[in-house]
Design an enzyme around this catalytic site. Structure first.
Site, short mmCIF file in Angstrom:
data_model
loop_
_atom_site.label_atom_id
_atom_site.label_comp_id
_atom_site.label_asym_id
_atom_site.label_seq_id
_atom_site.Cartn_x
_atom_site.Cartn_y
_atom_site.Cartn_z
N HIS A 199 -6.53 15.66 -2.13
CA HIS A 199 -7.51 14.68 -1.66
C HIS A 199 -7.03 14.14 -0.32
CE1 HIS A 199 -4.52 12.17 -3.63
NE2 HIS A 199 -5.13 11.04 -3.31
N HIS A 203 -6.32 10.92 0.80
CA HIS A 203 -5.64 9.64 1.00
C HIS A 203 -4.45 9.87 1.94
CE1 HIS A 203 -7.39 7.55 -2.81
NE2 HIS A 203 -8.18 7.45 -1.77
N ASP A 261 -1.38 9.35 2.07
CA ASP A 261 -0.05 9.84 1.67
C ASP A 261 -0.10 11.31 1.22
OD1 ASP A 261 -1.57 8.86 -0.49
OD2 ASP A 261 0.19 8.66 -1.77
N HIS A 262 -1.27 11.96 1.33
CA HIS A 262 -1.37 13.34 0.84
C HIS A 262 -1.72 14.40 1.89
CE1 HIS A 262 -0.87 12.79 -3.53
NE2 HIS A 262 -1.10 11.54 -3.18
ZN ZN Z 1 -4.56 8.94 -3.64
#
Ligand code: ZN
Length: 282
Positions: free
Chosen positions: A77, A79, A81-82
């Site tokens: 996904h 977000h 931090d990804h």
């Molecule tokens: Zn997330």
């Protein structure tokens, strides 16, 4: 998988089995546990799941681990931090970037995410020696995909399931009704292990998923019970009642999941809302 319980150290490459490596980004925190896990799958041609945040040390750790062999970068996904680490990794390696695609910005999105190929539920990425299939699991994020490594039956869960903590559900992109449905969906899959975006490998997938569903329903019960103390009530009235078992420093984050629970109850006709005040229907 005896090594799976060693302390997770950012930048250290951990061999989870013959076919799967994990290297964790240096972004530990309340929301990220020991940091974001990047998984590297394969032997000759490699796929990498979740390059993590923009981070020079993590980029070099990933490049050291993949050498010249990286062909595919997948994101669970978008977000922050990804997926943001994907751009630099793609530029360095020429690997193809895949994911569901960006969603409207809610202040938590990697708005620059632009996959070379978008994936939808059931799409299969044929990597020659192995195959990864995409499982759409909205709830934490509407564009969330888990990836199933066929044969090994490992599911890379991103933030759909984390180890060591529950996942925050932040409305409006986060949705508790669909999150629970997406958890139930995992019970229909034949799984040997869950490889989460944060924390250690989970070896009894269905037990863990059942525990998570029970935990959410128990929290929902506490939301309903809180109306016994105050009705109508605001989010801030309810927060200390519903989350009396978690440290106060977590409350700002828990507040978002509380909101998600209330929206679920509202859609189910159990509560109403007017100008930020929630009321249990008699
Ligand atoms: Zn997330």
């Amino acid at each position: 998988m005896s090594q799976a319980r060693e302390e997770i150290v950012p930048g250290k490459v951990v061999q989870l089995n013959d076919f799967i490596l994990r290297v964790t980004a240096p972004n530990p925190g309340m929301m990220t546990g020991p940091g974001t896990n990047t998984y590297i799958i394969g032997s000759d041609s490699l796929a990498l799941i979740d390059p993590g945040p923009e981070s020079a040390p993590h980029l070099s750790a990933m490049l050291d681990a993949v050498g010249e062999r990286l062909k595919w970068i997948l994101c669970t996904h978008t977000h922050l931090d990804h997926s943001p680490g994907a751009s630099a990794l793609r530029a360095e390696t020429g690997a193809e970037l895949l994911g569901f695609g960006a969603v409207p910005d809610d202040g938590r999105q990697d708005t620059g995410f632009a996959p070379d190929r978008t994936l939808r539920d059931g799409d299969v990425l044929d990597c020659g020696a192995f195959r990864l299939s995409a499982v759409h699991t909205p709830g934490h994020a509407s564009n969330h995909l888990c990836y199933l490594l066929e044969g090994e039956r490992w599911l890379f869960t991103g933030d759909h399931v984390m180890q060591g903590s529950t996942v925050v559900i932040s409305p409006p992109d986060g949705d508790m009704i669909v999150y629970l449905k997406s958890l139930e969906r995992l019970l229909d899959l034949d799984l040997a292990a869950l490889a989460p975006g944060h924390g250690h490998v989970i070896e009894k997938p269905h037990d863990e998923v059942r525990k998570l569903i029970a935990h959410r329903l128990k929290r929902e019960r506490k939301v309903l019970d809180a109306f016994g103390t105050k009705n109508p009530a605001t989010l801030d009235d309810m927060l200390p009642l519903v989350y009396d078992d978690v440290p106060q420093r977590v409350h700002p984050v828990a507040r978002r999941s509380l909101h998600a629970h209330l929206i679920k109850l509202q859609r189910n006709g159990r509560v109403t809302e007017e100008s930020g005040t929630w009321c249990l229907r008699s």
